[in-house]
Design an enzyme around this catalytic site. Structure first.
Site, short mmCIF file in Angstrom:
data_model
loop_
_atom_site.label_atom_id
_atom_site.label_comp_id
_atom_site.label_asym_id
_atom_site.label_seq_id
_atom_site.Cartn_x
_atom_site.Cartn_y
_atom_site.Cartn_z
N ASP A 1 -13.82 30.38 -12.07
CA ASP A 1 -12.40 30.53 -12.38
C ASP A 1 -12.29 31.47 -13.58
O ASP A 1 -13.26 31.70 -14.31
CB ASP A 1 -11.83 29.15 -12.70
CG ASP A 1 -10.43 29.20 -13.25
OD1 ASP A 1 -9.56 29.81 -12.60
OD2 ASP A 1 -10.21 28.65 -14.35
N ASP B 1 -11.71 24.69 -14.65
CA ASP B 1 -11.06 23.84 -15.64
C ASP B 1 -9.76 23.23 -15.15
O ASP B 1 -9.21 22.34 -15.81
CB ASP B 1 -10.76 24.65 -16.90
CG ASP B 1 -9.56 25.57 -16.72
OD1 ASP B 1 -8.59 25.45 -17.49
OD2 ASP B 1 -9.58 26.40 -15.80
N SER C 1 -9.63 32.99 -8.76
CA SER C 1 -8.50 32.80 -9.68
C SER C 1 -7.18 32.61 -8.94
O SER C 1 -7.03 33.02 -7.78
CB SER C 1 -8.39 34.03 -10.59
OG SER C 1 -7.27 33.95 -11.43
N GLY C 2 -6.24 32.01 -9.64
CA GLY C 2 -4.88 31.96 -9.13
C GLY C 2 -4.14 33.25 -9.38
O GLY C 2 -3.03 33.45 -8.88
N LYS D 1 -9.55 27.98 -3.08
CA LYS D 1 -10.77 28.59 -3.59
C LYS D 1 -11.98 28.11 -2.79
O LYS D 1 -12.90 28.87 -2.50
CB LYS D 1 -10.94 28.27 -5.07
CG LYS D 1 -9.88 28.91 -5.97
CD LYS D 1 -10.14 28.61 -7.44
CE LYS D 1 -9.07 29.23 -8.33
NZ LYS D 1 -9.34 29.00 -9.77
N ASP E 1 -8.89 31.98 -16.02
CA ASP E 1 -8.14 31.42 -17.15
C ASP E 1 -8.65 30.03 -17.51
O ASP E 1 -8.74 29.15 -16.65
CB ASP E 1 -6.65 31.36 -16.79
CG ASP E 1 -6.05 32.74 -16.64
OD1 ASP E 1 -5.73 33.35 -17.66
OD2 ASP E 1 -5.93 33.21 -15.48
#
Length: 272
Positions: free
Chosen positions: A8, A214, A42-43, A191, A10
């Site tokens: 990931d 996270d 990632s988003g 993901k 962020d």
């Protein structure tokens, strides 16, 4: 042996200032030269993830918009799963007039918002995309990869999560990437689904994947891999859901890079 590393961005690979540190760059570039595959999961929108990949100066797979789009090592789009048009419209109507929540949309290379109140966790500086306000009556709801809601009213977001799950659980995935950001994608997009596709392409078992995350939107990715680590700064709910996973140093202190160094490089320091 673990040869594929998925992370990931962020709160995980990026520092709290949303930067890739020099130390992290050094570790990732070294492992890439040694034959490891990297996956940036990632988003974030593809454009933003690609900028980070370019900064790292490596070839990597990219899973963007929480799995709605997946790109190969040559920057080719290999999978896309958009939200249903009617579902997108329904989602946008939910909180369009709520002054405490921003409704945000990724559609192709466009970023749409219904308001830009900073107190609702609107952070345009985190993206190179140019946002624009949308009219719910005229927006083209085709090819929407992600709709997300941001607010510092966490209870309203949690209530919204419950409502979306109750009404649309069969057609969407709903996850918090952070306590102030609730994200919605197609049920086919996550993901973890992105990792399964990459596993098939590389013909390498997911048992040989190691991942880092996270947020709640990392749960299925972390659950999919042979080895997975949770950041010290992770959402407490993620830690409770995956208590068996190793918790590593936080993103403020290069947690991912330090773990990779200790696991893959330290015993071979003569070549680092």
């Amino acid at each position: 042996m673990y040869r594929i590393i998925a992370s990931d961005l962020d709160g995980t690979l990026l520092s709290p200032e949303n930067k890739i540190t020099k130390y992290t760059q050094k570790i990732i570039r070294f492992l890439t030269r040694k034959g490891f595959y990297f996956i940036l999961a990632s988003g974030r929108h593809y454009i933003d993830v690609n900028e980070i990949r370019n900064l790292l100066n490596i070839k990597s797979f990219m899973i963007t918009s929480n799995g709605a789009q997946v790109y190969d090592l040559d920057n080719k789009l290999i999978s896309c799963n958009y939200l249903d048009i009617n579902v997108s419209l329904e989602l946008c109507k939910l909180k369009f007039l709520d002054p405490d929540i921003i409704t945000q949309i990724y559609s192709n290379d466009q970023w749409y918002v219904n308001n830009t109140k900073i107190e609702n966790n609107f952070c345009p500086s985190l993206s190179s995309l140019k946002h624009q306000c949308f009219d719910i009556n005229s927006l083209d709801f085709r090819k929407i990869s992600k709709i997300f809601f941001t607010s510092h009213n966490f209870q309203k977001l949690r209530n919204l999560e419950s409502k979306i799950i109750a009404n649309l659980h069969s057609v969407v995935n709903v996850n918090f990437s952070m306590p102030s950001c609730l994200e919605v994608t197609s049920k086919k997009a996550s993901k973890g689904c992105g990792l399964k596709l990459i596993s098939k392409i590389l013909k390498i078992s997911l048992k040989n994947f190691i991942s880092f995350g996270d947020g709640m939107n990392d749960q299925d990715m972390l659950s999919t891999c042979g080895k997975a680590c949770i950041m010290k700064n992770a959402d407490p709910r993620l830690k409770r859901l995956l208590p068996h996973l190793e918790v590593i140093e936080d993103n403020k202190n290069n947690g991912v890079a330090i773990f990779l160094y200790n696991m893959f490089i330290k015993k071979n320091t003569c070549i680092f």
